[in-house]
Design an enzyme around this catalytic site. Structure first.
Site, PDB file in Angstrom:
ATOM      1  CB  CYS B 236      -2.605  62.434  81.404  1.00  0.00           C
ATOM      2  SG  CYS B 236      -3.204  61.926  80.113  1.00  0.00           S
ATOM      3  CG  ASN B 245       1.156  61.414  88.925  1.00  0.00           C
ATOM      4  OD1 ASN B 245       2.615  61.061  88.504  1.00  0.00           O
ATOM      5  ND2 ASN B 245       0.419  60.751  89.611  1.00  0.00           N
TER       6      ASN B 245
END
Lengths: 305, 305
Positions: B236, B245
């Site tokens: 992010c 992720n």
């Protein structure tokens, strides 16, 4: 509060597969930093032939240089009686002996059949006990073998029973090549618990990103101890693609946030890992040093919506 | 056999934080490779201002180029009604809207208060439903906030209730900064289940090596879906140190060995990850491509001791 003991294996399993030779002084500094972080049971070195594992050629010098404290126990890995002689002479507190769960890996890793390895274990165990030194049987490739593939939990349990009969004081189940998942851990604990009440220790590699899930599953299943290496360094020179041990700092983080005591202090472990990272000159696999801590706090900061 | 749906988020969350701009053609090739590997629900892009996330500036072109199949659903991330207009015009099958669980992160991530974000969510949800498009509410920072620290599960549950009241068809709980552990997952599921029966999806980052353990805990707790990105790319841009992720291939491995169906085929996911790795020119965090598979086989290979 639940608790688990961490056996710090960075100085042995962590370093043995690193190509950069680390000086005896740096190894001792790494061990001192680990003790400062709260490590109390440390696999300091292995007593194997220096041609086979050059990184461990200074086993006696390491043991002569580490701080001796009543509250710190040093383990030495031995693979035969000659190694045991050296380990006892060097004053280890415990010895760790690997017995592999498949014939092919046993031959490649230790140059002997499983039956010969069990005889050797019994001989080492008897002589170590005579010297007042406890013995761990580490079952190598307990979750899978790079040469033979799947290993049946019943096979592992049978080997555990033989090691227990031969005098093991502790059983360590090693996922040498990092293939297991928590369901395997649960299944193996069930099989092993049916044959022995000895304390169980687990040794996980994070080769396929399942190591930390496995560690938490082992604790949930009643493991008394977990191996980990500060920095997540390590591997096995004789197992293809067997990358690092689970990292002590990442494990410490996961345990602490899970409400499980380990006696380790996170920033101290990160400091020890940073020290060995500088020695090795490569980026360590551990993530906590890069990501930073996320301390457990009261929830007072967060606002209701 | 237990099962969980994997929502492939590599093309959106995976790519958005990568500094190397990836061509529209390469993004489409990545998506095609993911479909070949079995992905059937894919977060293909986000409809945000191109100055804010330059990597997603080609959202319309990506959606115009992806293969349309009855069995594949494309999700688009939207943050406001302008984004929804674009997403609907581009023909997304579902929209995903992030609502953040703390005020500070909400202001920094989306430039609005939590109250304003909820109003925006309700408006988006109503208009999407009018167009026949289902809406997911992703609760950002549900496991902790980089600015405010701990987030109380009760706070998350309250926000979930508000999103459910505002029309959410699915709730996604996001560990945006990768701080959670399985005990947090279990606790949060308990709190959220008390306020809604909506399908639960989880979004984990492996920032501190807890992501895979969390994913398995979520499945054990009844999660219907898990986000993952092939290669483990992602992060992010507005959350410090929020690295990748969880990797679709590593998750696929862990699920398969745990006896949980995901519909994905491991070598195909590794191929998709290899493709995007070549585009990005950096080593991906996923481990399966490097370590290799360890296929589930019968235990016939292993010998009794």
């Amino acid at each position: 509060m639940a608790a688990v003991e961490i056996v710090e294996v960075g100085p042995r399993d962590g370093l043995q597969n690193e190509s950069a030779l680390v000086s005896t002084e740096a190894k001792i500094a790494y061990i001192e930093a680990l003790i400062a972080a709260g490590a109390r049971r440390i696999e300091a070195t292995s007593f194997v032939h220096p041609k086979r594992v050059p990184q461990m050629a200074d086993a006696e010098a390491v043991m002569a240089g580490v701080p001796r404290r009543d509250d710190v126990r040093y383990l030495g890995l031995v693979v035969n009686e000659r190694g045991l002689d050296r380990a006892l002479a060097a004053g280890v507190d415990e010895v760790n002996v690997v017995v592999v769960a498949t014939e092919t890996f046993s031959e490649r890793n230790q140059g002997m059949s499983m039956e010969a390895a069990l005889r050797s274990f019994a001989a080492i165990s008897g002589r170590a006990h005579a010297a007042g030194v406890p013995v761990t049987a580490t079952i190598g490739a307990a979750f899978g073998c790079p040469f033979e593939g799947e290993v049946a939990p019943a096979t592992v349990a049978e080997l555990v029973r033989s090691c227990a009969d031969a005098g093991a004081d502790e059983i360590a189940l090693a996922d040498t090549i990092g293939v297991g998942v928590p369901a395997d851990v649960e299944r193996l604990i069930g099989e092993v618990r049916a044959v022995t009440g000895l304390p169980l220790r687990f040794h996980f590699h994070n080769t396929r990103n399942t190591g930390y899930a496995n560690a938490l599953a082992a604790v949930a299943g009643g493991a008394a101890a977990l191996d980990a290496s500060a920095g997540g360094i390590g591997g096995c020179p004789f197992a293809p693609a067997a990358t690092g041990n689970i990292a002590t700092e990442d494990l410490t983080y996961a345990l602490r946030r899970s409400g499980i005591a380990s006696g380790l202090e996170l920033s101290g472990v990160v400091a020890a890992a940073t020290l060995i990272e500088a020695e090795l000159g490569t980026q360590i696999p551990a993530l906590l040093g890069r990501a930073g801590d996320f301390p457990v706090r009261s929830a007072a900061h967060s606002r209701p919506v």
